[in-house]
Design a protein around this motif. Structure first.
Motif, PDB file in Angstrom:
ATOM      1  N   GLY A   1     122.728  -4.739  -0.306  1.00  0.00           N
ATOM      2  CA  GLY A   1     121.655  -5.455   0.384  1.00  0.00           C
ATOM      3  C   GLY A   1     122.135  -6.745   1.002  1.00  0.00           C
ATOM      4  O   GLY A   1     121.800  -7.074   2.146  1.00  0.00           O
TER       5      GLY A   1
ATOM      6  N   ALA B   1     122.557  -7.719   5.150  1.00  0.00           N
ATOM      7  CA  ALA B   1     122.010  -8.944   5.737  1.00  0.00           C
ATOM      8  C   ALA B   1     123.086  -9.722   6.479  1.00  0.00           C
ATOM      9  O   ALA B   1     122.830 -10.298   7.545  1.00  0.00           O
ATOM     10  CB  ALA B   1     121.388  -9.812   4.642  1.00  0.00           C
TER      11      ALA B   1
ATOM     12  N   LEU C   1     116.171 -10.098  -1.864  1.00  0.00           N
ATOM     13  CA  LEU C   1     117.274 -10.713  -1.131  1.00  0.00           C
ATOM     14  C   LEU C   1     117.122 -12.228  -1.166  1.00  0.00           C
ATOM     15  O   LEU C   1     116.042 -12.759  -0.905  1.00  0.00           O
ATOM     16  CB  LEU C   1     117.270 -10.229   0.315  1.00  0.00           C
ATOM     17  CG  LEU C   1     118.385 -10.757   1.230  1.00  0.00           C
ATOM     18  CD1 LEU C   1     119.749 -10.242   0.767  1.00  0.00           C
ATOM     19  CD2 LEU C   1     118.137 -10.340   2.683  1.00  0.00           C
TER      20      LEU C   1
ATOM     21  N   SER D   1     112.680  -5.770  -1.102  1.00  0.00           N
ATOM     22  CA  SER D   1     113.215  -4.658  -0.312  1.00  0.00           C
ATOM     23  C   SER D   1     112.124  -3.700   0.144  1.00  0.00           C
ATOM     24  O   SER D   1     112.280  -3.015   1.153  1.00  0.00           O
ATOM     25  CB  SER D   1     114.267  -3.901  -1.126  1.00  0.00           C
ATOM     26  OG  SER D   1     113.684  -3.360  -2.307  1.00  0.00           O
TER      27      SER D   1
ATOM     28  N   TYR E   1     117.947  -5.958   6.383  1.00  0.00           N
ATOM     29  CA  TYR E   1     117.751  -5.575   4.976  1.00  0.00           C
ATOM     30  C   TYR E   1     116.524  -4.680   4.823  1.00  0.00           C
ATOM     31  O   TYR E   1     116.576  -3.618   4.171  1.00  0.00           O
ATOM     32  CB  TYR E   1     117.597  -6.859   4.167  1.00  0.00           C
ATOM     33  CG  TYR E   1     117.282  -6.674   2.697  1.00  0.00           C
ATOM     34  CD1 TYR E   1     118.249  -6.254   1.802  1.00  0.00           C
ATOM     35  CD2 TYR E   1     116.000  -6.956   2.205  1.00  0.00           C
ATOM     36  CE1 TYR E   1     117.961  -6.114   0.447  1.00  0.00           C
ATOM     37  CE2 TYR E   1     115.713  -6.826   0.867  1.00  0.00           C
ATOM     38  CZ  TYR E   1     116.693  -6.402  -0.007  1.00  0.00           C
ATOM     39  OH  TYR E   1     116.410  -6.268  -1.347  1.00  0.00           O
TER      40      TYR E   1
END
Length: 290
Positions: free
Chosen positions: A186, A190, A131, A50, A113
């Motif tokens: 998150g 996406a 992610l 992230s 994201y």
């Protein structure tokens, strides 16, 4: 033929999405075995972090994260939905175009994201995270179908038909609700990156523009570096002209074929797949095999 050769042969006979599903399953199994046997997962270098500074150190993760999954259910759900989406699209569109939608969906999902976690509010995700998952690519394909062919149907449980448009509305609503509740923020950010790509791609294609043409050329160039170089000498021959704006007969036939496909797809988008004649359905099926 050895077992390995047999497996290679079966893999090579799969279509694009069959290969993608197989790769995702293999990666999951390898990661699971490494984690259990060695206690270390090298896949951490392919997950999308992230923090943008961490991402700069592993830029490949903007796509590689889409081939990793957090648990067996996560993998099965994404691969099952991808399987049905692939069946609904690859007989109607070029498989490489659908691959563009899928991979660009993963790319857009990763960018969404990073954008939200670094530019808007870092507290959105809480602690630093990563992610994984192909959901953004699957989301892109889902919305692409829903926008370009809203009346196309899928038969569920061999009992009733449901339009892809209604399935897409259901998933978007569920994702929006979970995002607002703060569940897996998150991941759902996406998803919406993928939805955005799917919408843009379908809307542009309806106008006659292939939104992913540049991306496809780039990926072909990258793939070309990994192909073994042929030692055969290339001989250039002038193409015979047919009088149709300087096109060869092969190009002329391909042009007419594509025009017919476009007319059938337009008919599907307006009246649904069931409105096609038997001849049109057979033509689409054969075109999808080419």
């Amino acid at each position: 033929m050895s077992t390995l050769d047999n497996l290679k042969y079966k893999f090579n006979t799969l279509d694009i999405f069959g290969k993608l599903i197989t790769i995702n399953v293999i990666v999951f199994i390898v990661d699971f075995l490494f984690s259990k046997v060695i206690g270390f997962s090298f896949m951490s270098y392919f997950k999308l972090p992230s923090d943008v500074m961490d991402f700069i150190l592993q830029p490949w993760s903007i796509l590689s994260y889409g081939f990793l999954h957090n648990g067996l259910f996560h993998l099965l759900f994404n691969m099952l939905l991808l399987f049905y989406l692939a069946r609904a699209t690859t007989n109607l569109f070029r498989p490489k175009m659908m691959l563009n939608v899928y991979l660009m969906g993963i790319l857009f999902g990763g960018l969404a994201y990073l954008l939200v976690s670094n530019l808007f509010f870092a507290e959105f995700f809480g602690a630093k995270g990563v992610l994984v998952g192909s959901s953004a690519g699957v989301s892109a394909l889902l919305l692409f179908i829903a926008v370009y062919m809203p009346h196309t149907q899928i038969r569920l449980f061999n009992a009733f038909n449901v339009k892809w448009m209604h399935i897409a509305i259901f998933f978007v609503a569920i994702d929006a609700g979970r995002l607002l509740l703060g569940l897996n923020r998150g991941g759902y950010v996406a998803h919406f990156g993928g939805y955005l790509l799917g919408y843009i791609y379908a809307a542009q294609l309806q106008k006659g523009n292939d939104f992913g043409a540049g991306f496809e050329r780039f990926m072909d160039t990258v793939a070309g570096y990994f192909k073994p170089k042929s030692k055969l000498k290339t001989v250039h021959r002038k193409k015979a002209k047919t009088g149709f704006s300087g096109k060869t007969k092969k190009e002329f036939d391909a042009y007419n074929k594509q025009k017919k496909i476009d007319m059938i797809l337009d008919k599907i988008s307006k009246s649904g797949y069931d409105s096609l004649t038997a001849e049109e359905k057979e033509f689409l099926f054969k075109a999808g095999q080419d």
